[in-house]
Write a protein that holds these residues in place. Structure first.
Motif, PDB file in Angstrom:
ATOM      1  N   ALA A  49     -51.480 -35.662 -41.462  1.00  0.00           N
ATOM      2  CA  ALA A  49     -50.989 -36.565 -40.412  1.00  0.00           C
ATOM      3  C   ALA A  49     -49.611 -37.072 -40.782  1.00  0.00           C
ATOM      4  O   ALA A  49     -49.294 -37.293 -41.939  1.00  0.00           O
ATOM      5  N   GLN A  50     -48.784 -37.278 -39.789  1.00  0.00           N
ATOM      6  CA  GLN A  50     -47.452 -37.836 -40.004  1.00  0.00           C
ATOM      7  C   GLN A  50     -47.526 -39.354 -39.940  1.00  0.00           C
ATOM      8  O   GLN A  50     -48.283 -39.921 -39.164  1.00  0.00           O
ATOM      9  N   ILE A  56     -48.578 -43.092 -35.295  1.00  0.00           N
ATOM     10  CA  ILE A  56     -49.655 -44.063 -35.511  1.00  0.00           C
ATOM     11  C   ILE A  56     -50.015 -44.739 -34.191  1.00  0.00           C
ATOM     12  O   ILE A  56     -51.196 -44.974 -33.900  1.00  0.00           O
ATOM     13  N   GLY A  57     -49.011 -45.027 -33.364  1.00  0.00           N
ATOM     14  CA  GLY A  57     -49.296 -45.609 -32.057  1.00  0.00           C
ATOM     15  C   GLY A  57     -50.130 -44.682 -31.187  1.00  0.00           C
ATOM     16  O   GLY A  57     -51.069 -45.125 -30.509  1.00  0.00           O
ATOM     17  N   SER A  58     -49.811 -43.396 -31.233  1.00  0.00           N
ATOM     18  CA  SER A  58     -50.589 -42.429 -30.456  1.00  0.00           C
ATOM     19  C   SER A  58     -52.018 -42.345 -30.959  1.00  0.00           C
ATOM     20  O   SER A  58     -52.974 -42.268 -30.165  1.00  0.00           O
ATOM     21  N   ARG A  64     -58.681 -46.295 -29.355  1.00  0.00           N
ATOM     22  CA  ARG A  64     -59.111 -47.186 -28.275  1.00  0.00           C
ATOM     23  C   ARG A  64     -59.990 -46.441 -27.270  1.00  0.00           C
ATOM     24  O   ARG A  64     -60.952 -46.993 -26.733  1.00  0.00           O
ATOM     25  N   ALA A  65     -59.632 -45.189 -27.039  1.00  0.00           N
ATOM     26  CA  ALA A  65     -60.420 -44.394 -26.088  1.00  0.00           C
ATOM     27  C   ALA A  65     -61.708 -43.856 -26.704  1.00  0.00           C
ATOM     28  O   ALA A  65     -62.659 -43.531 -25.978  1.00  0.00           O
ATOM     29  N   ARG A  76     -55.929 -41.359 -38.526  1.00  0.00           N
ATOM     30  CA  ARG A  76     -54.992 -42.480 -38.547  1.00  0.00           C
ATOM     31  C   ARG A  76     -54.873 -43.058 -39.945  1.00  0.00           C
ATOM     32  O   ARG A  76     -53.772 -43.467 -40.370  1.00  0.00           O
ATOM     33  N   GLY A  77     -55.984 -43.109 -40.688  1.00  0.00           N
ATOM     34  CA  GLY A  77     -55.901 -43.565 -42.072  1.00  0.00           C
ATOM     35  C   GLY A  77     -54.956 -42.710 -42.885  1.00  0.00           C
ATOM     36  O   GLY A  77     -54.194 -43.213 -43.723  1.00  0.00           O
TER      37      GLY A  77
END
Length: 285
Positions: A49-50, A56-58, A64-65, A76-77
């Motif tokens: 992951a970048q 991170i916002g994406s 959330r979904a 995300r971690g």
């Protein structure tokens, strides 16, 4: 105190990734170095992951979904880990494991963050958990092997790197670090084979080239060592270790003026890099 003893003392005290080449008649050099306070390159490898704020916002929108998806938290971690935000990375890995207690990738990713924060017992426990869940997970063996290697438990480290290689890992760290252990045992032909494999898997990484240079020095192949270090510098000329190793080779050649320049460059990049400082002192810097 002999030069060999002084080098052994300073190198082992200042960097857990330094390898002493016992039995050399001349000078010694060091293998790959990583500051214990910096984010190691392995962070870039966990789930790839970048760590940008945009990414991170994406990923946050995805969570959330899908608030009960452990994969989303794990990814995300990893992004938080790459950005250097270890507290949020831990939070996300904890959540991923809470949602899926058998998520072995999340255990291994969390172990890396624990290692970065200096919580080595927690890191070892997480690597052990990952291996218990999936005995064929190569990255957990590599991560645990590095913990062992830094702790001086080289036989256990070797076994873990060997296991990852037997699992047909394509991760260059397994070969590079097994090569470092071969090197520390004076088995330089085996070490050179492993560094060559690591280079084939990660041709843009300077670390195995530096490892290769050290074994060439031990074998008295100074020209080959010089070529390897210069290749490392072509890949990354901001690597203090590469400059220090180049200085050492110039020192071996009796070119003290050139050695001073290389050692000084290493210290510009890392003022606390004691092998470069010691080298500069030897050549009258």
């Amino acid at each position: 105190m002999t030069l060999v003893t002084r080098l052994q003392t300073s190198y082992s005290r200042n960097n857990p990734r330094l390898i002493l080449l016992a039995g050399m008649a001349g000078l010694l050099a060091v293998s790959a170095c990583t500051s214990s306070t910096s984010i190691p390159s392995e962070v870039a490898r966990i789930e790839t992951a970048q760590g940008s704020a945009e990414n991170i916002g994406s990923l946050t929108a995805v969570i959330r979904a899908n608030p009960n998806d452990p994969v989303a938290y794990n990814v995300r971690g990893s992004a938080f880990g790459k950005s250097g935000n270890t507290s949020d990375a831990l939070r996300d890995f904890n959540k991923a494991i809470q949602l899926n207690p058998r998520y072995f990738e999340a255990y291994a990713n969390r172990a890396l963050i624990h290692r970065i924060e200096g919580n080595l017992s927690a890191a070892a426990a997480d690597y052990n958990s990952a291996i218990r869940i999936n005995q064929n997970y190569d990255k957990a063996y590599i991560g645990r092997g590095e913990l062992y290697r830094r702790a001086g438990r080289t036989n256990e480290a070797f076994n873990d790197f060997q296991k990852a290689i037997q699992l047909d890992t394509t991760d260059p760290r397994a070969y590079h670090r097994r090569g470092l252990i071969y090197q520390s045992r004076g088995q330089h032909d085996f070490a050179l084979d492993d560094f060559a494999t690591a280079i084939s898997l990660a041709p843009n990484s300077p670390e195995p080239y530096n490892g290769r240079a050290i074994s060439y020095i031990a074998l008295g192949q100074i020209d080959n060592a010089f070529d390897a270090v210069n290749f490392a510098l072509n890949l990354d000329d901001n690597n203090a270790e590469s400059w220090a190793n180049q200085g050492l080779i110039w020192e071996q050649k009796g070119e003290n003026d050139k050695a001073r320049k290389s050692y000084r460059r290493a210290l510009q990049l890392n003022a606390n890099f004691e092998p470069a400082r010691n080298g500069l002192n030897r050549v009258g810097g």
